[in-house]
Every structure is written in C-alpha cells, then in structure tokens.
Design a protein around this motif. Structure first.
Motif, PDB file in Angstrom:
ATOM      1  N   ALA A 177      35.352  48.722  54.125  1.00 24.18           N
ATOM      2  CA  ALA A 177      34.971  47.315  54.212  1.00 24.18           C
ATOM      3  C   ALA A 177      34.913  46.672  52.834  1.00 24.18           C
ATOM      4  CB  ALA A 177      33.627  47.178  54.911  1.00 24.18           C
ATOM      5  N   VAL A 178      34.570  47.458  51.813  1.00 19.49           N
ATOM      6  CA  VAL A 178      34.525  46.941  50.444  1.00 19.49           C
ATOM      7  C   VAL A 178      35.884  47.059  49.773  1.00 19.49           C
ATOM      8  CG1 VAL A 178      33.517  47.249  48.150  1.00 19.49           C
ATOM      9  CG2 VAL A 178      32.074  47.485  50.186  1.00 19.49           C
ATOM     10  N   ASP A 179      36.425  48.267  49.762  1.00 18.73           N
ATOM     11  CA  ASP A 179      37.589  48.556  48.931  1.00 18.73           C
ATOM     12  C   ASP A 179      38.915  48.118  49.549  1.00 18.73           C
ATOM     13  OD1 ASP A 179      36.928  50.843  46.479  1.00 18.73           O
ATOM     14  OD2 ASP A 179      35.370  50.278  47.888  1.00 18.73           O
ATOM     15  N   PHE A 180      38.911  47.765  50.819  1.00 19.89           N
ATOM     16  CA  PHE A 180      40.114  47.196  51.426  1.00 19.89           C
ATOM     17  C   PHE A 180      39.832  45.785  51.947  1.00 19.89           C
ATOM     18  CE2 PHE A 180      43.043  46.127  54.786  1.00 19.89           C
ATOM     19  CZ  PHE A 180      44.266  46.539  54.290  1.00 19.89           C
ATOM     20  N   ASP A 181      38.905  45.668  52.879  1.00 25.08           N
ATOM     21  CA  ASP A 181      38.685  44.374  53.534  1.00 25.08           C
ATOM     22  C   ASP A 181      38.239  43.290  52.555  1.00 25.08           C
ATOM     23  OD1 ASP A 181      39.344  45.598  55.927  1.00 25.08           O
ATOM     24  OD2 ASP A 181      37.263  45.975  56.489  1.00 25.08           O
ATOM     25  N   ALA A 182      37.218  43.582  51.745  1.00 19.65           N
ATOM     26  CA  ALA A 182      36.708  42.567  50.822  1.00 19.65           C
ATOM     27  C   ALA A 182      37.744  42.213  49.765  1.00 19.65           C
ATOM     28  CB  ALA A 182      35.416  43.056  50.158  1.00 19.65           C
ATOM     29  N   VAL A 183      38.446  43.212  49.270  1.00 17.49           N
ATOM     30  CA  VAL A 183      39.500  42.959  48.279  1.00 17.49           C
ATOM     31  C   VAL A 183      40.551  42.017  48.847  1.00 17.49           C
ATOM     32  CG1 VAL A 183      41.428  44.039  47.045  1.00 17.49           C
ATOM     33  CG2 VAL A 183      39.159  45.092  46.977  1.00 17.49           C
ATOM     34  N   LEU A 184      40.981  42.281  50.068  1.00 17.59           N
ATOM     35  CA  LEU A 184      42.023  41.441  50.671  1.00 17.59           C
ATOM     36  C   LEU A 184      41.494  40.057  51.030  1.00 17.59           C
ATOM     37  CD1 LEU A 184      45.029  42.015  51.309  1.00 17.59           C
ATOM     38  CD2 LEU A 184      43.676  43.994  50.608  1.00 17.59           C
ATOM     39  N   THR A 185      40.231  39.968  51.425  1.00 11.11           N
ATOM     40  CA  THR A 185      39.659  38.659  51.731  1.00 11.11           C
ATOM     41  C   THR A 185      39.684  37.762  50.502  1.00 11.11           C
ATOM     42  OG1 THR A 185      38.223  39.500  53.490  1.00 11.11           O
ATOM     43  CG2 THR A 185      37.560  37.443  52.447  1.00 11.11           C
ATOM     44  N   VAL A 186      39.271  38.292  49.360  1.00  9.19           N
ATOM     45  CA  VAL A 186      39.279  37.507  48.121  1.00  9.19           C
ATOM     46  C   VAL A 186      40.698  37.125  47.736  1.00  9.19           C
ATOM     47  CG1 VAL A 186      38.765  37.536  45.658  1.00  9.19           C
ATOM     48  CG2 VAL A 186      37.163  38.564  47.274  1.00  9.19           C
ATOM     49  N   ALA A 187      41.600  38.101  47.738  1.00  6.56           N
ATOM     50  CA  ALA A 187      42.975  37.835  47.323  1.00  6.56           C
ATOM     51  C   ALA A 187      43.657  36.828  48.240  1.00  6.56           C
ATOM     52  CB  ALA A 187      43.763  39.142  47.296  1.00  6.56           C
ATOM     53  N   ARG A 188      43.456  36.973  49.524  1.00 10.96           N
ATOM     54  CA  ARG A 188      44.091  36.054  50.478  1.00 10.96           C
ATOM     55  C   ARG A 188      43.536  34.635  50.313  1.00 10.96           C
ATOM     56  NH1 ARG A 188      43.159  38.868  54.654  1.00 10.96           N
ATOM     57  NH2 ARG A 188      45.143  39.982  54.682  1.00 10.96           N
ATOM     58  N   ALA A 189      42.221  34.521  50.131  1.00  6.88           N
ATOM     59  CA  ALA A 189      41.610  33.199  49.943  1.00  6.88           C
ATOM     60  C   ALA A 189      42.121  32.551  48.666  1.00  6.88           C
ATOM     61  CB  ALA A 189      40.091  33.323  49.903  1.00  6.88           C
ATOM     62  N   ALA A 190      42.242  33.341  47.610  1.00  7.19           N
ATOM     63  CA  ALA A 190      42.750  32.805  46.342  1.00  7.19           C
ATOM     64  C   ALA A 190      44.201  32.362  46.484  1.00  7.19           C
ATOM     65  CB  ALA A 190      42.616  33.854  45.241  1.00  7.19           C
ATOM     66  N   ARG A 191      44.992  33.166  47.157  1.00  8.23           N
ATOM     67  CA  ARG A 191      46.416  32.835  47.338  1.00  8.23           C
ATOM     68  C   ARG A 191      46.563  31.551  48.154  1.00  8.23           C
ATOM     69  NH1 ARG A 191      50.507  31.724  45.893  1.00  8.23           N
ATOM     70  NH2 ARG A 191      52.565  32.596  46.314  1.00  8.23           N
ATOM     71  N   GLN A 192      45.792  31.438  49.213  1.00  4.72           N
ATOM     72  CA  GLN A 192      45.856  30.247  50.059  1.00  4.72           C
ATOM     73  C   GLN A 192      45.386  29.003  49.319  1.00  4.72           C
ATOM     74  OE1 GLN A 192      43.536  31.468  53.465  1.00  4.72           O
ATOM     75  NE2 GLN A 192      45.262  32.522  54.428  1.00  4.72           N
ATOM     76  N   ALA A 193      44.486  29.196  48.336  1.00  2.00           N
ATOM     77  CA  ALA A 193      43.982  28.069  47.555  1.00  2.00           C
ATOM     78  C   ALA A 193      44.906  27.696  46.401  1.00  2.00           C
ATOM     79  CB  ALA A 193      42.593  28.394  47.016  1.00  2.00           C
ATOM     80  N   GLY A 194      45.968  28.490  46.203  1.00  2.00           N
ATOM     81  CA  GLY A 194      46.950  28.138  45.193  1.00  2.00           C
ATOM     82  C   GLY A 194      47.080  29.079  44.023  1.00  2.00           C
ATOM     83  N   ALA A 195      46.303  30.169  43.984  1.00  3.57           N
ATOM     84  CA  ALA A 195      46.415  31.120  42.887  1.00  3.57           C
ATOM     85  C   ALA A 195      47.804  31.751  42.873  1.00  3.57           C
ATOM     86  CB  ALA A 195      45.349  32.205  43.003  1.00  3.57           C
ATOM     87  N   ARG A 196      48.378  31.840  41.698  1.00  7.35           N
ATOM     88  CA  ARG A 196      49.719  32.403  41.559  1.00  7.35           C
ATOM     89  C   ARG A 196      49.713  33.787  40.924  1.00  7.35           C
ATOM     90  NH1 ARG A 196      52.524  27.393  38.554  1.00  7.35           N
ATOM     91  NH2 ARG A 196      54.379  28.725  38.649  1.00  7.35           N
ATOM     92  N   ARG A 197      48.565  34.155  40.337  1.00  5.17           N
ATOM     93  CA  ARG A 197      48.473  35.435  39.642  1.00  5.17           C
ATOM     94  C   ARG A 197      47.210  36.168  40.068  1.00  5.17           C
ATOM     95  NH1 ARG A 197      51.447  35.773  34.284  1.00  5.17           N
ATOM     96  NH2 ARG A 197      53.075  34.200  34.524  1.00  5.17           N
ATOM     97  N   CYS A 198      47.331  37.494  40.145  1.00  2.00           N
ATOM     98  CA  CYS A 198      46.221  38.325  40.585  1.00  2.00           C
ATOM     99  C   CYS A 198      46.223  39.635  39.804  1.00  2.00           C
ATOM    100  CB  CYS A 198      46.342  38.615  42.086  1.00  2.00           C
ATOM    101  SG  CYS A 198      45.107  39.765  42.747  1.00  2.00           S
ATOM    102  N   ALA A 199      45.029  40.069  39.396  1.00  2.00           N
ATOM    103  CA  ALA A 199      44.865  41.384  38.788  1.00  2.00           C
ATOM    104  C   ALA A 199      43.754  42.100  39.530  1.00  2.00           C
ATOM    105  CB  ALA A 199      44.534  41.258  37.303  1.00  2.00           C
ATOM    106  N   VAL A 200      43.953  43.361  39.828  1.00  2.00           N
ATOM    107  CA  VAL A 200      42.996  44.102  40.644  1.00  2.00           C
ATOM    108  C   VAL A 200      42.752  45.480  40.040  1.00  2.00           C
ATOM    109  CG1 VAL A 200      44.803  45.030  42.149  1.00  2.00           C
ATOM    110  CG2 VAL A 200      42.443  44.861  43.000  1.00  2.00           C
TER     111      VAL A 200
END
Length: 225
Positions: free
Chosen positions: A92-115
């Motif tokens: 729930a933390v290391d997969f679900d939460a990570v993807l929730t943040v990344a997906r929300a950022a991408r949908q909001a317009g983020a073009r770059r991601c570091a994890v």
C-alpha cells in the motif's frame, strides 16, 4: 505581460532519510510543496518560509485535486514489511501510494519524475520486496513522463532516530558492521548517504537525456563529483 509563475516541485516522503535530504537539496532550486499525511513539526524551521506543506491522503487520489500544479515530482516514499506490519500494508505504501502521487502529478501537468526505488528491484523477482519495487518502477514508466529517473540505492547510511522514525534493527546492525570497512566494499553494495542520493536525483532529473534513466547505487555514489 503577467509574470510567469515559478515552477513548483511536489515532494512525497519528506519525513524520511532521502526525503529530508531532498527537501534541503531542492530548496535551493525552486519552490517545493512537501506532501504529508499529517502535520510534522520536525521539519526544519528554516525551511518553512521557502517550502510549503500540504496534507494528502495517499489512499484517496481526490485529495490531490486542489493542490497547485507541479512541473516535477520527487517521490521518496518507502517502508519495510516489518515496519508496515504485513505484505499488503507494505504494498500500500511502496506501490499504491507511489503510483497515486505520480499519477496525480502527471495528470496535473508534471513532465518529470524522480523516485527512490531499491537495489535489486525487479518485477520478476521471487523476493516480495524486490518484486513490489520493480512493479512500481514499471507502472511509473507506463505513466509516460518526459523524463523519469529511478534511483536504486543500497543500504542508506543515515540516522532515522533524528527524524523521529522507528529504528530498523537489521539496518542498524548492518551499518555497524559495514561502516568501518566501507572503503573496501564495492560501490554497488557500499552504504550510501541519503544526501548523496538526493543530489544525484536532482542533478539527473535536470538533464536532457533518455526518457527513463535508472541510477544504480554505484552511479549514485559518483553523480555530481
């Protein structure tokens, strides 16, 4: 003409070792919004004027909807199975939460991601921890960021107690054994300071290079030298 707004960075995991190092590292570049599950008074006071915080629920993607849009997102969320209490809670933390943040950022317009991922991450691994980390990496790639940097550090050499985090006994014993002989350990396996991981992530994400870049621990040790 109206002023162009300064690009904003989202940072998830600011209360952890690498996350706290990222908070300091990124604060010299542009405004940072630290995403927190609950208020954290331990965040450095001198950072608060330059960096803002927002409360989110990683299990509720809608909680990200009102946040200001980011240009980049850094994700340093992570747990252990022992700390989480079960494999399901760890995922729930290391997969679900990570993807929730990344997906929300991408949908909001983020073009770059570091994890922050982990040494040995592999979606085909027989080791549950490594498999979840690898599956998270693959899911992040599928989101289609213009630039995605995946950091796979080895054992983090930092003091979790200073951040109010619970002790990881296995990690503590490993560091006691490895610190005196760190110079003899190959760079791929040598313990690494969280500040070095944070610096490597920032520098790598700023580069114009491949759409996806994986930084193994040996490379994290040298980026920016």
């Amino acid at each position: 003409m109206p002023d162009t707004p300064t690009p904003l960075i989202w940072l998830a995991g600011a209360t952890g070792l690498v996350g706290r190092a990222l908070l300091t590292e990124l604060g010299h570049e542009q405004p940072v919004l630290a995403l927190l599950r609950r208020p954290d008074p331990s965040l450095p006071a001198q950072q608060q004027q330059q960096q803002q915080t927002a409360l989110v629920d990683y299990a509720q993607p809608a909680s990200f909807a009102a946040l200001p849009a980011p240009s980049q997102v850094f994700i340093a969320l992570g747990s252990t199975i022992a700390q989480a209490g079960s494999q399901a809670a760890f995922r729930a933390v290391d997969f679900d939460a990570v993807l929730t943040v990344a997906r929300a950022a991408r949908q909001a317009g983020a073009r770059r991601c570091a994890v922050v991922s982990a040494l040995g991450a592999d979606p085909r691994s027989s080791v549950f921890y490594n498999r979840v980390k690898g599956e998270a990496e693959a899911a992040l790639v599928a989101l289609g960021f213009e630039r995605l940097v995946i950091a796979r550090p080895s054992l983090l050499d930092g003091e979790r107690a200073s951040l109010g985090q619970p002790a990881r006994r296995g990690e503590q014993w490993a560091l006691r054994l490895m610190r005196p002989i760190a110079g003899l350990i190959p760079a791929a396996w040598r313990p690494i300071r969280p500040e070095r991981v944070a610096r490597a992530m920032r520098l790598a994400l700023a580069q114009e290079w491949a759409a996806v870049q994986v930084l193994e621990s040996a490379e994290l040790q040298t980026v920016g030298d």
